[in-house]
Motif scaffolding. Structure first.
Motif, PDB file in Angstrom:
ATOM      1  N   CYS A 150      26.498 -13.431 -21.555  1.00  0.00           N
ATOM      2  CA  CYS A 150      26.567 -12.003 -21.217  1.00  0.00           C
ATOM      3  C   CYS A 150      27.887 -11.393 -21.660  1.00  0.00           C
ATOM      4  O   CYS A 150      27.924 -10.242 -22.116  1.00  0.00           O
ATOM      5  N   ALA A 151      28.983 -12.151 -21.550  1.00  0.00           N
ATOM      6  CA  ALA A 151      30.276 -11.643 -22.001  1.00  0.00           C
ATOM      7  C   ALA A 151      30.278 -11.425 -23.503  1.00  0.00           C
ATOM      8  O   ALA A 151      30.815 -10.422 -23.999  1.00  0.00           O
ATOM      9  N   ASP A 169      23.770 -27.210  -7.224  1.00  0.00           N
ATOM     10  CA  ASP A 169      25.190 -27.531  -7.392  1.00  0.00           C
ATOM     11  C   ASP A 169      25.601 -27.620  -8.866  1.00  0.00           C
ATOM     12  O   ASP A 169      26.788 -27.834  -9.166  1.00  0.00           O
ATOM     13  N   ASP A 170      24.634 -27.464  -9.764  1.00  0.00           N
ATOM     14  CA  ASP A 170      24.930 -27.552 -11.199  1.00  0.00           C
ATOM     15  C   ASP A 170      25.601 -26.254 -11.650  1.00  0.00           C
ATOM     16  O   ASP A 170      25.020 -25.173 -11.557  1.00  0.00           O
ATOM     17  N   ILE A 171      26.816 -26.358 -12.140  1.00  0.00           N
ATOM     18  CA  ILE A 171      27.586 -25.174 -12.519  1.00  0.00           C
ATOM     19  C   ILE A 171      27.195 -24.631 -13.885  1.00  0.00           C
ATOM     20  O   ILE A 171      27.513 -23.497 -14.244  1.00  0.00           O
ATOM     21  N   ARG A 172      26.479 -25.425 -14.677  1.00  0.00           N
ATOM     22  CA  ARG A 172      26.235 -25.054 -16.074  1.00  0.00           C
ATOM     23  C   ARG A 172      25.416 -23.785 -16.271  1.00  0.00           C
ATOM     24  O   ARG A 172      25.765 -22.956 -17.138  1.00  0.00           O
ATOM     25  N   PRO A 173      24.320 -23.575 -15.524  1.00  0.00           N
ATOM     26  CA  PRO A 173      23.580 -22.313 -15.747  1.00  0.00           C
ATOM     27  C   PRO A 173      24.436 -21.066 -15.559  1.00  0.00           C
ATOM     28  O   PRO A 173      24.371 -20.127 -16.355  1.00  0.00           O
ATOM     29  N   GLY A 174      25.288 -21.072 -14.533  1.00  0.00           N
ATOM     30  CA  GLY A 174      26.150 -19.923 -14.295  1.00  0.00           C
ATOM     31  C   GLY A 174      27.197 -19.753 -15.380  1.00  0.00           C
ATOM     32  O   GLY A 174      27.500 -18.630 -15.797  1.00  0.00           O
ATOM     33  N   LEU A 175      27.750 -20.882 -15.857  1.00  0.00           N
ATOM     34  CA  LEU A 175      28.757 -20.808 -16.910  1.00  0.00           C
ATOM     35  C   LEU A 175      28.158 -20.299 -18.217  1.00  0.00           C
ATOM     36  O   LEU A 175      28.750 -19.449 -18.898  1.00  0.00           O
ATOM     37  N   VAL A 176      26.995 -20.817 -18.569  1.00  0.00           N
ATOM     38  CA  VAL A 176      26.344 -20.383 -19.803  1.00  0.00           C
ATOM     39  C   VAL A 176      25.977 -18.903 -19.719  1.00  0.00           C
ATOM     40  O   VAL A 176      26.191 -18.133 -20.658  1.00  0.00           O
ATOM     41  N   ALA A 177      25.419 -18.497 -18.575  1.00  0.00           N
ATOM     42  CA  ALA A 177      25.043 -17.088 -18.403  1.00  0.00           C
ATOM     43  C   ALA A 177      26.263 -16.179 -18.525  1.00  0.00           C
ATOM     44  O   ALA A 177      26.201 -15.124 -19.169  1.00  0.00           O
ATOM     45  N   ALA A 178      27.379 -16.582 -17.928  1.00  0.00           N
ATOM     46  CA  ALA A 178      28.590 -15.770 -17.978  1.00  0.00           C
ATOM     47  C   ALA A 178      29.092 -15.623 -19.413  1.00  0.00           C
ATOM     48  O   ALA A 178      29.481 -14.532 -19.845  1.00  0.00           O
ATOM     49  N   GLN A 179      29.069 -16.728 -20.159  1.00  0.00           N
ATOM     50  CA  GLN A 179      29.569 -16.686 -21.537  1.00  0.00           C
ATOM     51  C   GLN A 179      28.646 -15.869 -22.439  1.00  0.00           C
ATOM     52  O   GLN A 179      29.120 -15.080 -23.274  1.00  0.00           O
ATOM     53  N   GLU A 195      26.619  -7.492 -13.458  1.00  0.00           N
ATOM     54  CA  GLU A 195      26.657  -8.658 -12.568  1.00  0.00           C
ATOM     55  C   GLU A 195      25.245  -9.150 -12.256  1.00  0.00           C
ATOM     56  O   GLU A 195      24.980 -10.364 -12.267  1.00  0.00           O
ATOM     57  N   ARG A 196      24.342  -8.216 -11.993  1.00  0.00           N
ATOM     58  CA  ARG A 196      22.959  -8.600 -11.703  1.00  0.00           C
ATOM     59  C   ARG A 196      22.308  -9.253 -12.911  1.00  0.00           C
ATOM     60  O   ARG A 196      21.542 -10.222 -12.781  1.00  0.00           O
ATOM     61  N   ARG A 197      22.595  -8.739 -14.097  1.00  0.00           N
ATOM     62  CA  ARG A 197      22.051  -9.285 -15.340  1.00  0.00           C
ATOM     63  C   ARG A 197      22.518 -10.728 -15.527  1.00  0.00           C
ATOM     64  O   ARG A 197      21.718 -11.611 -15.867  1.00  0.00           O
ATOM     65  N   GLU A 198      23.794 -10.970 -15.291  1.00  0.00           N
ATOM     66  CA  GLU A 198      24.333 -12.328 -15.422  1.00  0.00           C
ATOM     67  C   GLU A 198      23.722 -13.266 -14.382  1.00  0.00           C
ATOM     68  O   GLU A 198      23.359 -14.401 -14.696  1.00  0.00           O
ATOM     69  N   GLU A 199      23.602 -12.793 -13.149  1.00  0.00           N
ATOM     70  CA  GLU A 199      23.002 -13.613 -12.090  1.00  0.00           C
ATOM     71  C   GLU A 199      21.544 -13.930 -12.398  1.00  0.00           C
ATOM     72  O   GLU A 199      21.085 -15.061 -12.181  1.00  0.00           O
ATOM     73  N   ARG A 200      20.817 -12.927 -12.892  1.00  0.00           N
ATOM     74  CA  ARG A 200      19.403 -13.145 -13.228  1.00  0.00           C
ATOM     75  C   ARG A 200      19.279 -14.196 -14.330  1.00  0.00           C
ATOM     76  O   ARG A 200      18.412 -15.079 -14.273  1.00  0.00           O
ATOM     77  N   LEU A 201      20.137 -14.116 -15.356  1.00  0.00           N
ATOM     78  CA  LEU A 201      20.091 -15.087 -16.435  1.00  0.00           C
ATOM     79  C   LEU A 201      20.436 -16.478 -15.926  1.00  0.00           C
ATOM     80  O   LEU A 201      19.794 -17.468 -16.326  1.00  0.00           O
ATOM     81  N   ALA A 202      21.419 -16.587 -15.044  1.00  0.00           N
ATOM     82  CA  ALA A 202      21.774 -17.895 -14.480  1.00  0.00           C
ATOM     83  C   ALA A 202      20.590 -18.505 -13.730  1.00  0.00           C
ATOM     84  O   ALA A 202      20.314 -19.708 -13.852  1.00  0.00           O
TER      85      ALA A 202
END
Length: 212
Positions: free
Chosen positions: A164-165, A152-162, A133-140
């Motif tokens: 890392c998954a 408010d931009d959702i894209r960094p979090g979405l890209v990081a999640a994909q 979780e920390r790795r994904e948050e750091r990448l976002a």
């Protein structure tokens, strides 16, 4: 004074590494849950208090390079080549790690033993989920900084999640197959092909996937 401080810091690093190495040797021989901090201290010839001065928990002894793991995808993004996209940089890094047998691929020598120890310990499994979780948050956060995205931009979090998954799935698949007894070369060859498919999806999108 500077030389004295440098020597002191080097000795601290050496002591920390010696404790971590001794601990890992015990964990690999007997299992994480069967080793106490007091035993680690005795083998490393330090006090238990000294161990806790360097490592807050027993889990930290096992995962002594966790900060590197958490920051690794972000580092790749920060150091990507001029004109290189985020996904292209992460694809290149994963494939290089796979060819080199580096820990970043999850298929380095001894990784199967480490994973077996983690799977046998509920506390280590919980810590690995926390680190993921920390790795994904750091990448976002790194992606948001790199692209100038607002909060408010959702894209960094979405890209990081994909991303890392995808990497997590590739490494987990490779480790699972090695634990099942498949040859290293065969696993690496297949994971390389799977990585191509995974990063193609990340690069080109999944809109057409599964269309009737």
């Amino acid at each position: 004074m500077e030389a004295e401080l440098g020597l002191r810091e080097r000795k601290k690093r050496e002591t920390r590494q010696r404790i971590a190495d001794m601990a890992m040797g015990l964990f690999m021989a007997r299992g994480f849950e069967n080793v106490t901090v007091a035993e680690v201290a005795r083998v490393a010839d330090v006090s238990a208090n000294t161990v806790f001065n360097y490592f807050k928990t027993k889990e930290d002894l096992f995962l002594d390079r966790q900060d590197v793991y958490v920051d690794e995808p972000s580092r790749v993004v920060r150091e990507r080549r001029a004109g290189e996209s985020v996904i292209a940089a992460l694809r290149r890094d994963f494939l290089e790690a796979l060819e080199e047998g580096d820990w970043r691929s999850g298929l380095n020598e001894g990784a199967d033993v480490v994973i077996r120890l983690i799977n046998e310990s509920p506390s280590l499994m919980a810590r690995m989920r926390e680190l993921a979780e920390r790795r994904e948050e750091r990448l976002a956060e790194t992606l948001a900084e790199a692209t100038g995205a607002d909060e408010d931009d959702i894209r960094p979090g979405l890209v990081a999640a994909q991303v890392c998954a995808a990497i997590r799935r590739l490494t987990a698949d490779g480790i699972r197959r090695k634990l099942a007894g498949e040859s290293h070369d065969h696993v690496v060859r297949d994971i390389r092909a799977q990585a191509g498919l995974a990063f193609d999806l990340l690069e080109n999108g999944i809109g057409a996937y599964g269309g009737a």
